[in-house]
Write a protein that holds these residues in place. Structure first.
Motif, short mmCIF file in Angstrom:
data_model
loop_
_atom_site.label_atom_id
_atom_site.label_comp_id
_atom_site.label_asym_id
_atom_site.label_seq_id
_atom_site.Cartn_x
_atom_site.Cartn_y
_atom_site.Cartn_z
N SER A 121 27.22 49.04 30.16
CA SER A 121 27.70 47.74 30.62
C SER A 121 27.53 46.64 29.59
O SER A 121 26.65 46.68 28.74
CB SER A 121 26.96 47.35 31.91
N ASP A 122 28.38 45.61 29.71
CA ASP A 122 28.23 44.39 28.91
C ASP A 122 26.91 43.70 29.19
O ASP A 122 26.40 42.97 28.35
CB ASP A 122 29.37 43.41 29.20
N ASP A 123 26.37 43.92 30.38
CA ASP A 123 25.12 43.25 30.74
C ASP A 123 23.91 43.89 30.08
O ASP A 123 22.81 43.33 30.11
CB ASP A 123 24.93 43.29 32.26
N SER A 124 24.07 45.07 29.50
CA SER A 124 22.95 45.77 28.87
C SER A 124 22.92 45.47 27.39
O SER A 124 23.91 45.65 26.68
CB SER A 124 23.07 47.28 29.10
N ILE A 138 34.27 47.28 29.88
CA ILE A 138 33.07 47.71 30.59
C ILE A 138 31.94 48.07 29.65
O ILE A 138 30.83 48.28 30.07
CB ILE A 138 33.36 48.91 31.51
N HIS A 139 32.24 48.14 28.34
CA HIS A 139 31.22 48.56 27.41
C HIS A 139 30.65 47.38 26.63
O HIS A 139 29.45 47.23 26.47
CB HIS A 139 31.77 49.59 26.43
N ASP A 168 28.46 51.42 23.17
CA ASP A 168 29.30 50.22 23.21
C ASP A 168 30.67 50.50 22.61
O ASP A 168 30.88 51.48 21.91
CB ASP A 168 28.62 49.02 22.54
N LYS A 203 24.94 53.79 34.64
CA LYS A 203 26.04 53.45 33.74
C LYS A 203 26.01 51.98 33.35
O LYS A 203 26.51 51.61 32.28
CB LYS A 203 27.39 53.79 34.39
N TYR A 204 25.42 51.16 34.19
CA TYR A 204 25.35 49.73 33.89
C TYR A 204 24.37 49.46 32.75
O TYR A 204 24.58 48.56 31.94
CB TYR A 204 24.95 48.95 35.14
#
Length: 406
Positions: free
Chosen positions: A236-239, A17-18, A165, A231-232
């Motif tokens: 998140s991986d998307d950030s 998730i990171h 991360d 949290k995203y």
């Protein structure tokens, strides 16, 4: 029925998730330059006395600049950063002589916090001790705290961001550490980005997945109430850039001398389950892990599965393989679980998807079979449960009795 091989086994596989959006970070030490003069210009364009005066002036100007720079910053060279602690290697300052320029978390003697370079810490919920290295306990919750401060005396930090991360699964190997890194950056800061780490070890026999329990929140000396942080964007991986932070809100502006904190809690989720197989002659009272019955006897088989970990287990499957000399009686299989407390009839016991189970959830599968093997035979009923976190097998030995058996 073919070979009996549980298809899911081994370590658990969890979603990261990171993520890890950053490669190695350059570690460079801040420095300053004195005034330099060309020897050729000086010696070729001035008389001896003028040359001496010029060189003397240059030396005075250079050293005056150095002393003034050092006085303003109260420079103390901090210990070298590394990818296992904090970074980049940078100048550290004293709280009473902070820099004019924008720099994050570089005060070594903050009276309220201590060394700001160690700005990411964690502790078990309920504990008073903040740590850089945490040994995980299954099912326990941990609070993560990230301190930030613009140490400048005069200038606001612009477009300030924070990003965390690192992997989310701590393997069941105490020698390996799961490392999380927080990056804090601003468009006008120098260095442009600072970072710090915490690490988790897992001395348990099961893999542990760290999951967000309480959503991230930000508090500052300017805010009356905590502000929710996505949290995203933070984790998140998307950030890629992280989330904007600020002393008055999530606007990217951290005022000169202002500080704040972002915190959240995680739970040490772990996959674990129990599984057993028992039998008895139909109509008898006690379930046993091994049975002795006569030829022609109808036996009842009971499989028990339970999620005893802290994670939901999805797509759980039960498998049965009856040995030669043992025949399943169609229409006798009943599945009991949370969705079917009174039981539901299932048509096939060889391979059944019994659904998803939260922590503490359980399922029972009961069916009947007839023993056809001759007296003195040794039979083994094979059963298995398969989950996304591994599989487990349970054998039920059955001995067929007879007057001539040794």
């Amino acid at each position: 029925m073919g070979d009996f091989h549980p298809s899911a086994s081994g370590r658990s596989h969890q979603v990261n998730i990171h993520g890890d959006h950053h490669g190695p970070i350059d570690t460079s030490t801040s420095h300053y330059h004195g005034l330099r003069l060309s020897r050729r210009v000086v010696l070729g364009g001035c008389a001896a006395i003028v040359c001496v005066l010029t060189l003397s002036l240059a030396w005075v100007v250079s050293n005056t600049e150095k002393r003034e720079h050092a006085r303003q910053l109260a420079v103390v060279q901090g210990p070298g950063g590394s990818q296992d602690s904090w970074g980049p290697t940078r100048l550290a300052f004293r709280n009473d002589t902070r820099p004019e320029t924008v720099v994050f978390n570089s005060i070594e003697d903050n009276p309220a916090y201590g060394d700001e370079r160690n700005f990411m810490r964690a502790r078990k919920v309920g504990s008073k001790d903040w740590l850089d290295q945490v040994a995980l306990e299954q099912g326990a919750e941990y609070e993560v705290s990230i301190f930030f401060r613009n140490d400048s005396t005069d200038r606001d930090a612009k477009y300030s961001r924070m990003l965390v991360d690192g992997p989310s699964v701590a393997r069941s190997d105490a020698s390996e550490r799961l490392v999380w890194r927080t990056h804090i950056s601003a468009s006008n800061a120098g260095p442009a980005e600072v970072w710090d780490t915490i690490s988790f070890s897992n001395p348990n026999q099961n893999d542990i997945a760290l999951r967000i329990k309480r959503e991230p929140r930000m508090e500052t000396d300017d805010l009356r109430e905590e502000v929710s942080v996505s949290k995203y964007s933070l984790l998140s991986d998307d950030s890629i850039d992280g989330v904007l932070i600020g002393t008055s809100g999530l606007d990217g502006t951290v005022k000169a001398g202002s500080h704040g904190r972002v915190s959240f809690t995680v739970i040490a989720d772990f996959p674990a389950f129990s599984f057993e197989s028992q039998g008895r002659a139909k109509g008898s009272g006690e379930w046993r892990s091994g049975i002795v019955v006569g030829q022609g006897t109808i036996v009842e088989i009971l499989l028990r599965y339970q999620d005893i970990g802290s994670m939901e287990q999805r797509n759980v499957r039960l498998k049965n393989q009856l040995p030669e000399g043992m025949r399943y009686i169609p229409g006798t299989a009943v599945l009991i679980n949370g969705n079917n407390p009174d039981g539901i009839t299932v048509s096939d016991v060889s391979d059944i998807d019994i659904g998803d189970y939260a922590s503490g959830g359980a399922a029972y599968l009961e069916f009947e079979a007839q023993i056809l093997a001759p007296p003195c035979s040794q039979l083994t009923h094979l059963a298995a449960v398969e989950t996304l976190n591994g599989s487990r097998r349970a054998d039920l030995p059955i001995r067929v009795s007879g007057s001539q058996c040794p």
